[in-house]
Enzyme design. Structure first.
Site, PDB file in Angstrom:
ATOM      1  N   CYS A 381       0.843  -1.202   0.000  1.00 48.41           N
ATOM      2  CA  CYS A 381       0.000   0.000   0.000  1.00 48.41           C
ATOM      3  C   CYS A 381       0.878   1.253   0.000  1.00 48.41           C
ATOM      4  CB  CYS A 381      -0.971  -0.038   1.184  1.00 48.41           C
ATOM      5  SG  CYS A 381      -2.367   1.105   1.011  1.00 48.41           S
ATOM      6  N   HIS A 507      -3.567  -5.256   0.096  1.00 50.76           N
ATOM      7  CA  HIS A 507      -3.113  -5.795   1.376  1.00 50.76           C
ATOM      8  C   HIS A 507      -3.168  -7.323   1.361  1.00 50.76           C
ATOM      9  CE1 HIS A 507      -2.832  -2.071   3.816  1.00 50.76           C
ATOM     10  NE2 HIS A 507      -3.714  -1.617   2.923  1.00 50.76           N
ATOM     11  N   GLU A 509      -1.764  -9.419   3.225  1.00 43.90           N
ATOM     12  CA  GLU A 509      -1.751 -10.017   4.564  1.00 43.90           C
ATOM     13  C   GLU A 509      -3.139 -10.436   5.029  1.00 43.90           C
ATOM     14  OE1 GLU A 509      -1.743  -5.467   5.425  1.00 43.90           O
ATOM     15  OE2 GLU A 509      -1.132  -6.856   3.834  1.00 43.90           O
TER      16      GLU A 509
END
Length: 537
Positions: A381, A507, A509
């Site tokens: 990001c 993102h 994750e």
């Protein structure tokens, strides 16, 4: 058709005992018995969602595929179970009151005095029941600590649900704390007794007690707690501290928690199979070696600010049978102390997302260091955006390159506000949120990691690479390895004259789990391991 069963998880004594992990672990154990499970988090704060909250106050904001900005506990739910989470799986007092007040203004309650009971509690019950669908079990975590004034409407609503749904379809699990006093040399049950007393005062009798403790509870103490808290002896569960969060389901299974739950709810399931969790815990505890990743951020004083990131790095390590040692570095310290002294002992550098200009130049320096020293780099990001700024300044010679996020007077805004974000004034829930498709370039690190040409990942941002500078950046060697299907938005960047230099606007994750480590984290850790090996070659 069997009725959906509801498990309500409450917490007492103090915050941060791990209700979210407990709920997620229960979900994992029930899934191991072949049950279909979903989870829901009720948050007592007045914010409509956590999207506008500082991560240092509340931890990370977890984003779902449908664009919900939610509590970080939904990350635990996603990592431990196969539940498909959405807007319905997290709501706050603010969202509840906002809905009820809107209905009142629309005339939905004409002639009535709108009150906490029944209007607020009915709204809560309606949203809890809405997630049942075809699930066998719904696990509902009530945020906050029993005794807090903010959570009273939620507790009253779930108290009513036991009456509405019947005792055989509802179960109350209370997570509490049993401290060990070193001076006295014993575990103390009084905080648990008082916590249960608080619940009883509002009409809730817990069925099972999860006792968070640093030592195993002896049988005589379990019997004492059971006696004073009006639960069965076997319903007092030791929730002992463990080395890895992925051991929690294993220890709770050894305490027979899942069997007790099944017995209470009068359910019949297949024999539990927790072999996958045993394998995960074994990988975590018995790595081949260790690799150090430097995470350069601005919210490092609260590790929960990067919770999903931390877990995804662990997953990447487990995929490579290595332990990942995370070295958190404050980007402002880089500005004051220099980059080399803080990052000369790491084998990979990760710059995560964030907002605001504080520590901006420190992140730029960390990225330059990674690029010039051939240290594997991963930017997420804002981290990707900063990599573009650093490349523009250092390689392209655009000395004034910057992001318009930090100043309207930027001379060379290589990162700019997305077109559809212009004119938006509200801050909450207005970013580019949720899952979007991305087309990967052939022969890139990105395509090699994913093993396919089209992916879908979750986003949370307002700013993007400015298309006016794309040709210049590309001519100087920056590879746009991932683009939106219409090729208007840059989703991924990388360098080909580097061991592993990758940035992504999304993102990743949020989609990583211990059972399915995210490919980008897997390959980033793999590159860091290779870099470490090269140092001793």
């Amino acid at each position: 058709m069997e009725k959906t069963k509801f498990i309500f998880v409450t917490g007492g004594v103090m915050s941060s005992l791990g209700k979210g992990l407990a709920a997620a672990s229960i979900g994992a154990l029930l899934e191991s018995r072949g049950l279909k499970v979903t989870l829901q988090k009720l948050d007592p704060y007045i914010n409509v969602d956590p999207g506008t909250m500082n991560p240092l106050q509340h931890g990370e904001v977890y984003v779902t595929d449908d664009g919900a900005e939610t509590d970080l506990d939904l990350g635990h739910y996603q990592r431990f179970t196969h539940s498909n989470l959405s807007q319905k799986n997290n709501f706050t007092s603010g969202r509840i009151y906002n809905s009820v007040i809107s209905k009142e203004r629309e005339g939905k309650y004409l002639g009535k005095t709108v009150q906490v009971i029944p209007h607020i509690t009915d709204e809560i019950k309606e949203r809890v029941l809405a997630v049942a669908n075809d699930n066998d079990v719904v696990i509902v975590e009530i945020g906050g600590t029993v005794g807090d004034i903010e959570s009273l409407p939620f507790l009253e609503a779930v108290r009513q649900l036991r009456t509405d749904l019947g005792r055989e379809n509802t179960l109350f699990i209370h997570l509490t704390f049993v401290p060990y006093l070193a001076a006295a040399g014993e575990l103390k049950s009084k905080p648990t007794q008082h916590s249960v007393k608080e619940l009883l005062q509002i009409g809730i009798q817990p069925d099972i007690l999860l006792c968070r403790t640093e030592r195993h509870l002896p049988q005589e103490l379990k019997e004492k707690i059971a006696l004073f808290c009006n639960v069965k002896n076997e319903a007092v569960i030791t929730a002992i501290d463990v080395a890895s969060i992925y051991e929690v389901p294993i220890f709770l299974h050894h305490e027979k928690l899942d069997q007790i739950i099944i017995d209470y709810l009068k359910m019949w399931t297949k024999k539990p199979d927790i072999s996958n969790w045993v394998e995960i815990a074994d990988k975590f505890k018995n790595p081949k070696s260790e690799v150090t990743i430097g995470v350069v951020g601005k919210y490092i004083s609260l590790k929960d600010s990067y919770k999903s990131l931390h877990e995804a790095l662990d997953h990447g390590g487990m995929a490579n049978e290595f332990r990942v040692k995370i070295k958190y570095v404050d980007s402002e310290d880089i500005e004051s102390q220099g980059v080399e002294s803080l990052l000369n002992d790491v084998h990979g550098i990760l710059v995560p997302g964030g907002f605001g200009k504080r520590g901006f130049e420190g992140k730029i320096e960390a990225i330059r260091f990674a690029r010039e020293q051939n240290i594997p780099f991963f930017g997420i990001c804002l981290g990707m955006q900063m990599a573009v700024v650093e490349f523009a300044r250092t390689i392209c010679g655009i000395k004034e390159a910057h992001s318009r996020e930090f100043s309207e007077d930027v001379v060379s805004p290589v990162i700019d506000l997305m077109e559809h974000q212009r004119g938006i004034n509200d801050m909450g829930g207005t970013m580019r949120l949720g899952a979007y498709p991305c087309i990967l370039g052939s022969g890139t690190f990105a395509q090699a990691a994913y093993g396919k040409n089209e992916i879908s990942e979750r986003h949370r941002h307002r700013y993007e690479v400015n298309n006016s500078y794309r040709q210049t950046l590309s001519n100087n060697g920056l590879i746009f390895s991932g683009l939106s299907p219409d090729e208007e938005l840059v989703e991924m960047i990388e360098l080909d004259n580097h061991p592993w230099f990758v940035g992504c606007q999304f993102h990743p994750e949020f989609k990583s789990t211990p059972l399915e480590p995210h490919p980008l984290f897997r390959d980033f850790v793999k590159a860091a391991i290779k870099y470490k090996s090269s140092l001793s070659a």
